[in-house]
Design a protein around this motif. Structure first.
Motif, PDB file in Angstrom:
ATOM      1  N   MET A   5       5.510 -13.562  -5.923  1.00  0.00           N
ATOM      2  CA  MET A   5       4.540 -12.922  -5.030  1.00  0.00           C
ATOM      3  C   MET A   5       3.817 -13.976  -4.192  1.00  0.00           C
ATOM      4  SD  MET A   5       3.000  -9.819  -7.323  1.00  0.00           S
ATOM      5  CE  MET A   5       1.855  -9.335  -6.061  1.00  0.00           C
ATOM      6  N   GLU A   6       3.470 -15.092  -4.791  1.00  0.00           N
ATOM      7  CA  GLU A   6       2.801 -16.171  -4.052  1.00  0.00           C
ATOM      8  C   GLU A   6       3.720 -16.739  -2.983  1.00  0.00           C
ATOM      9  OE1 GLU A   6       1.570 -18.928  -7.070  1.00  0.00           O
ATOM     10  OE2 GLU A   6      -0.028 -17.613  -7.780  1.00  0.00           O
ATOM     11  N   GLU A  71       3.546  -3.349   8.139  1.00  0.00           N
ATOM     12  CA  GLU A  71       4.814  -2.784   7.675  1.00  0.00           C
ATOM     13  C   GLU A  71       5.733  -3.887   7.162  1.00  0.00           C
ATOM     14  OE1 GLU A  71       6.104  -0.662  11.145  1.00  0.00           O
ATOM     15  OE2 GLU A  71       4.799   1.052  10.735  1.00  0.00           O
ATOM     16  N   THR A  72       5.753  -5.017   7.848  1.00  0.00           N
ATOM     17  CA  THR A  72       6.563  -6.155   7.414  1.00  0.00           C
ATOM     18  C   THR A  72       6.073  -6.664   6.073  1.00  0.00           C
ATOM     19  OG1 THR A  72       7.051  -6.811   9.691  1.00  0.00           O
ATOM     20  CG2 THR A  72       7.292  -8.505   8.004  1.00  0.00           C
ATOM     21  N   GLU A  76       8.257  -6.638   2.594  1.00  0.00           N
ATOM     22  CA  GLU A  76       8.549  -7.879   1.875  1.00  0.00           C
ATOM     23  C   GLU A  76       8.014  -7.830   0.449  1.00  0.00           C
ATOM     24  OE1 GLU A  76      10.445 -10.512   2.889  1.00  0.00           O
ATOM     25  OE2 GLU A  76      10.893  -9.290   4.651  1.00  0.00           O
ATOM     26  N   MET A  77       6.799  -7.322   0.283  1.00  0.00           N
ATOM     27  CA  MET A  77       6.204  -7.271  -1.047  1.00  0.00           C
ATOM     28  C   MET A  77       6.929  -6.268  -1.941  1.00  0.00           C
ATOM     29  SD  MET A  77       4.059  -9.664  -0.952  1.00  0.00           S
ATOM     30  CE  MET A  77       2.932  -9.518  -2.328  1.00  0.00           C
ATOM     31  N   SER A  78       7.422  -5.175  -1.359  1.00  0.00           N
ATOM     32  CA  SER A  78       8.113  -4.176  -2.180  1.00  0.00           C
ATOM     33  C   SER A  78       9.445  -4.719  -2.692  1.00  0.00           C
ATOM     34  CB  SER A  78       8.321  -2.878  -1.406  1.00  0.00           C
ATOM     35  OG  SER A  78       9.267  -3.049  -0.377  1.00  0.00           O
ATOM     36  N   GLY A  84       3.020  -0.709  -2.907  1.00  0.00           N
ATOM     37  CA  GLY A  84       1.695  -0.151  -3.101  1.00  0.00           C
ATOM     38  C   GLY A  84       0.591  -1.169  -2.913  1.00  0.00           C
ATOM     39  N   MET A  85       0.924  -2.322  -2.344  1.00  0.00           N
ATOM     40  CA  MET A  85      -0.083  -3.348  -2.134  1.00  0.00           C
ATOM     41  C   MET A  85      -0.594  -3.305  -0.703  1.00  0.00           C
ATOM     42  SD  MET A  85       1.443  -6.504  -4.301  1.00  0.00           S
ATOM     43  CE  MET A  85      -0.093  -7.386  -4.184  1.00  0.00           C
TER      44      MET A  85
END
Length: 89
Positions: A5-6, A71-72, A76-78, A84-85
């Motif tokens: 995540m980082e 949206e980007t 990327e996080m998903s 959900g972040m």
């Protein structure tokens, strides 16, 4: 997961999103850090009689860039389980 995540966060902050409004009369670029990097206004869009329209085009371009950036970020996080972040861009 935390390390991924980082790393993803750092990568997102490096990205840039550019959009236009008013048929290209106004364009802007924002960073993954949600900073406005540039704003370009076509000289033909500068009409003293149409200042409100120009202002609306600027707001539209910036808002569109921020939306695409968000949206980007969410996409990327998903990919690493961070769905959900929202609101982090």
């Amino acid at each position: 997961v935390q390390r991924r995540m980082e790393m993803a966060q750092a990568e997102i902050e490096e990205k840039e999103v550019q959009t236009t409004a008013g048929g290209g009369a106004v364009s802007c670029k924002v960073s993954g850090k949600r900073q406005l990097l540039s704003l370009t206004i076509d000289k033909d869009a500068v009409d003293p009689e149409e200042v409100e329209m120009l202002q609306d085009m600027i707001v539209a371009a910036v808002n569109d860039a921020l939306k695409k950036g968000e949206e980007t970020r969410e996409s990327e996080m998903s990919k690493i389980g961070g769905a959900g972040m929202g609101g982090m861009f």
